[in-house]
Design an enzyme around this catalytic site. Structure first.
Site, PDB file in Angstrom:
ATOM      1  CB  SER A   1      10.608   6.900   8.733  1.00 46.47           C
ATOM      2  OG  SER A   1      10.282   6.531  10.053  1.00 46.47           O
TER       3      SER A   1
ATOM      4  CB  CYS B   1       2.149   6.161  11.320  1.00 54.76           C
ATOM      5  SG  CYS B   1       2.536   7.779  10.762  1.00 54.76           S
TER       6      CYS B   1
ATOM      7  CG  ASN C   1      -2.497   6.227  13.567  1.00 55.50           C
ATOM      8  OD1 ASN C   1      -3.143   7.181  13.971  1.00 55.50           O
ATOM      9  ND2 ASN C   1      -1.512   6.341  12.695  1.00 55.50           N
TER      10      ASN C   1
ATOM     11  N   GLY D   1       7.310  -1.474   5.959  1.00 60.05           N
ATOM     12  CA  GLY D   1       8.688  -1.930   5.895  1.00 60.05           C
ATOM     13  C   GLY D   1       9.712  -1.001   6.511  1.00 60.05           C
TER      14      GLY D   1
ATOM     15  CB  CYS E   1       3.805  -1.440  13.595  1.00 58.60           C
ATOM     16  SG  CYS E   1       3.911  -1.274  11.806  1.00 58.60           S
TER      17      CYS E   1
ATOM     18  CB  CYS F   1       3.216   7.754   2.827  1.00 62.37           C
ATOM     19  SG  CYS F   1       3.694   6.578   4.099  1.00 62.37           S
TER      20      CYS F   1
ATOM     21  CG  LEU G   1      13.077   8.016  21.135  1.00 59.03           C
ATOM     22  CD1 LEU G   1      14.459   7.376  21.103  1.00 59.03           C
ATOM     23  CD2 LEU G   1      13.185   9.484  21.600  1.00 59.03           C
ATOM     24  CG  HIS G   2       8.009   4.637  18.928  1.00 64.76           C
ATOM     25  ND1 HIS G   2       7.369   5.748  18.439  1.00 64.76           N
ATOM     26  CD2 HIS G   2       8.222   3.830  17.847  1.00 64.76           C
ATOM     27  CE1 HIS G   2       7.199   5.623  17.133  1.00 64.76           C
ATOM     28  NE2 HIS G   2       7.718   4.472  16.753  1.00 64.76           N
TER      29      HIS G   2
ATOM     30  CD  GLU H   1      -2.966  -0.941   2.328  1.00 67.42           C
ATOM     31  OE1 GLU H   1      -4.183  -0.920   2.115  1.00 67.42           O
ATOM     32  OE2 GLU H   1      -2.479  -0.939   3.458  1.00 67.42           O
TER      33      GLU H   1
ATOM     34  CB  CYS I   1       8.000  -4.609   8.627  1.00 66.86           C
ATOM     35  SG  CYS I   1       9.450  -3.878   9.414  1.00 66.86           S
TER      36      CYS I   1
ATOM     37  CB  CYS J   1       7.042  -2.178  15.987  1.00 68.56           C
ATOM     38  SG  CYS J   1       8.697  -1.670  15.498  1.00 68.56           S
TER      39      CYS J   1
HETATM   40  N1  SAH Z   1       9.982   1.113   9.563  1.00 66.71           N
HETATM   41  C1  SAH Z   1      10.151   2.501   9.622  1.00 66.71           C
HETATM   42  C2  SAH Z   1       9.246   3.270   8.685  1.00 66.71           C
HETATM   43  C3  SAH Z   1       7.829   2.770   8.542  1.00 66.71           C
HETATM   44  S1  SAH Z   1       6.822   2.990   9.963  1.00 66.71           S
HETATM   45  C4  SAH Z   1      10.027   3.013  11.069  1.00 66.71           C
HETATM   46  O1  SAH Z   1       9.591   2.242  11.908  1.00 66.71           O
HETATM   47  O2  SAH Z   1      10.381   4.160  11.295  1.00 66.71           O
HETATM   48  C5  SAH Z   1       6.531   4.747   9.941  1.00 66.71           C
HETATM   49  C6  SAH Z   1       6.235   5.335  11.297  1.00 66.71           C
HETATM   50  O3  SAH Z   1       4.964   4.885  11.771  1.00 66.71           O
HETATM   51  C7  SAH Z   1       7.222   4.942  12.381  1.00 66.71           C
HETATM   52  O4  SAH Z   1       7.575   6.052  13.171  1.00 66.71           O
HETATM   53  C8  SAH Z   1       6.429   3.958  13.201  1.00 66.71           C
HETATM   54  O5  SAH Z   1       6.914   3.796  14.497  1.00 66.71           O
HETATM   55  C9  SAH Z   1       5.074   4.583  13.151  1.00 66.71           C
HETATM   56  N2  SAH Z   1       3.988   3.706  13.554  1.00 66.71           N
HETATM   57  C10 SAH Z   1       3.867   2.380  13.320  1.00 66.71           C
HETATM   58  N3  SAH Z   1       2.712   1.926  13.848  1.00 66.71           N
HETATM   59  C11 SAH Z   1       2.090   2.986  14.404  1.00 66.71           C
HETATM   60  C12 SAH Z   1       0.864   3.171  15.075  1.00 66.71           C
HETATM   61  N4  SAH Z   1       0.037   2.152  15.258  1.00 66.71           N
HETATM   62  N5  SAH Z   1       0.557   4.397  15.531  1.00 66.71           N
HETATM   63  C13 SAH Z   1       1.385   5.448  15.318  1.00 66.71           C
HETATM   64  N6  SAH Z   1       2.559   5.350  14.680  1.00 66.71           N
HETATM   65  C14 SAH Z   1       2.912   4.129  14.226  1.00 66.71           C
HETATM   66 FE1  SF4 Z   2       8.539  -2.254  10.753  1.00 63.10          FE
HETATM   67 FE2  SF4 Z   2       8.450   0.380  11.167  1.00 63.10          FE
HETATM   68 FE3  SF4 Z   2       6.279  -1.162  11.598  1.00 63.10          FE
HETATM   69 FE4  SF4 Z   2       8.356  -1.321  13.245  1.00 63.10          FE
HETATM   70  S1  SF4 Z   2       7.052   0.461  12.900  1.00 63.10           S
HETATM   71  S2  SF4 Z   2       7.236  -3.055  12.364  1.00 63.10           S
HETATM   72  S3  SF4 Z   2      10.043  -1.057  11.841  1.00 63.10           S
HETATM   73  S4  SF4 Z   2       7.248  -0.802   9.643  1.00 63.10           S
END
Ligand code: SAH
Ligand code: SF4
Length: 371
Positions: A209, A351, A308, A177, A134, A120, A233-234, A107, A127, A131
């Site tokens: 990112s 995201c 999200n 990814g 995610c 985007c 960072l988170h 997507e 991936c 995480c």
């Molecule tokens: N893999 C890379 C880029 C793709 S994710 C990364 O992790 O940075 C893009 C962004 O979306 C990242 O900052 C990720 O932490 C954030 N993200 C993923 N799941 C999310 C969610 N459920 N709510 C808010 N941000 C989220």
């Molecule tokens: Fe992969 Fe980024 Fe999602 Fe983490 S937040 S699982 S690194 S896409």
């Protein structure tokens, strides 16, 4: 929310033609020479691909018919097949699910801001990082995308915008990814997308990112490019971060922040830190103080993103009041922080909500029905 299906693309067949969008200008030249044509033909093809944005060889009208025919036999334009397109209710975000030649799906999202059109894009199918918050990470990992498959996502939206008299202004590698685990292809895509003879996107308007792949950040700083770096960072402590991001165990915070400091010193560009605020987990004032301590003296910006939540997630976004308080606390402690606009949430284009792994597993039709 508006939604429509494109005509059923079926499953594109596998083939072994040269993937044209994977090629650098010199590789394209080699290809043209290999069929006995003069090298200036490569420039012509390059312009058709990236300036005129054509989708077939037949449209390359300044090439002799025989050359168009030969190219169509040996090369593939890698046009992505859109399976579904979804428009957010405010009309400002468009999400497209694409079918790849091997039947996988990805997507991409186009976000429309005032005088800014941002794509985007995805860099992998699924991936490998996993995480916990995610949807992409939870759907598992299938494979890396090629450079051409990344470029093709951008070309798709570039054509759409061209027809509307607009153009892409910004790119974020924030789709499905982890771009820095697919470094070579990602960087090849950046080169193609920024080539002045083609799409000519400004490197300063591109952001990669990363979840924090330290060796790749060290490599990135040497690329001699103005591309922006965003680091997810988170959490301000290793324990909490590792509970959210499995890969964080491999790259502890002191190494990650040190790599970011080097990056800033070397490139002169500030780093953006993304911080998803999860209710009751990483959003206390103490966490904010720890984040400020960690980033002290570093030229950076913190982007706060209220989580999200995906449907099967155990967590909730922090309240608007908590997000404001967290931002205030960071600012009070000298850290530049803003809260990201939650564009496209009603079409799950926020995201971490791009979830093609699930989509391909259950079929696009199902997925459309569920949303
Ligand atoms: N893999 C890379 C880029 C793709 S994710 C990364 O992790 O940075 C893009 C962004 O979306 C990242 O900052 C990720 O932490 C954030 N993200 C993923 N799941 C999310 C969610 N459920 N709510 C808010 N941000 C989220
Ligand atoms: Fe992969 Fe980024 Fe999602 Fe983490 S937040 S699982 S690194 S896409």
């Amino acid at each position: 929310m508006a939604e429509w299906r494109h005509s059923d693309p079926g499953r594109p067949r596998q083939h072994h033609r040269v993937a044209l969008l994977d090629l650098s200008p010199s590789q394209l030249q080699d290809l043209v020479l290999s069929i006995g044509e003069p090298s200036y033909r490569a420039d012509q093809v390059y312009r058709w691909l990236y300036s005129s944005l054509v989708t077939n060889f037949e449209a390359m009208s300044n090439l002799p018919q025989t050359v168009r025919q030969r190219l169509s036999e040996i090369a593939d334009l890698q046009n992505l097949v859109p399976v579904t397109s979804t428009l957010s209710s405010d009309g400002l975000a468009r999400k497209v699910l694409f079918a790849l030649p091997d039947g996988e799906t990805i997507e991409s999202v186009l976000m429309l801001y005032h005088e800014r059109q941002t794509v985007c894009l995805s860099t992998q199918v699924g991936c490998p990082v996993g995480c916990v918050f995610c949807a992409t990470g939870q759907s598992g990992f299938v494979r890396n995308l090629s450079a051409g498959e990344m470029v093709a996502q951008v070309l798709y939206f570039a054509r759409q915008l061209k027809a509307e008299g607009r153009r892409i202004t910004n790119l974020v590698f924030m789709g499905m990814g982890e771009p820095l685990l697919n470094y070579d292809a990602t960087w090849q895509a950046v080169r193609t997308l920024t080539n002045p003879r083609g799409l000519n996107l400004g490197a300063r308007r591109i952001t990669i990112s990363t979840v924090g792949v330290v060796p790749a950040i060290k490599r990135l700083k040497h690329e001699d490019s103005q591309v922006g770096l965003a680091v997810s960072l988170h959490a301000p402590t290793d324990g909490l971060r590792q509970s959210l991001i499995p890969l964080a165990g491999k790259y502890p915070l002191h190494e990650l922040i040190s790599a970011c400091r080097d990056y800033v010193n070397y490139t002169g560009r500030r780093v953006t830190f993304e911080y998803a605020l999860i209710s009751g987990l990483n959003d206390s004032m103490e966490h904010a103080a720890q984040v400020a301590g960690l980033l002290k003296g570093l030229l950076c910006h913190v982007n706060l993103i209220p989580l999200n939540p995906s449907t099967d997630s155990a967590w909730q976004a922090s309240s608007a009041e908590r997000v404001r308080a967290f931002q205030r606390e960071l600012r009070k402690r000298g850290v530049n922080a803003t809260t990201r606009l939650r564009r496209g949430l009603d079409i799950e284009a926020g995201c971490g909500q791009l979830r093609s792994g699930h989509v391909s597993a259950m079929g696009a039709q199902d997925c459309v029905g569920r949303r």
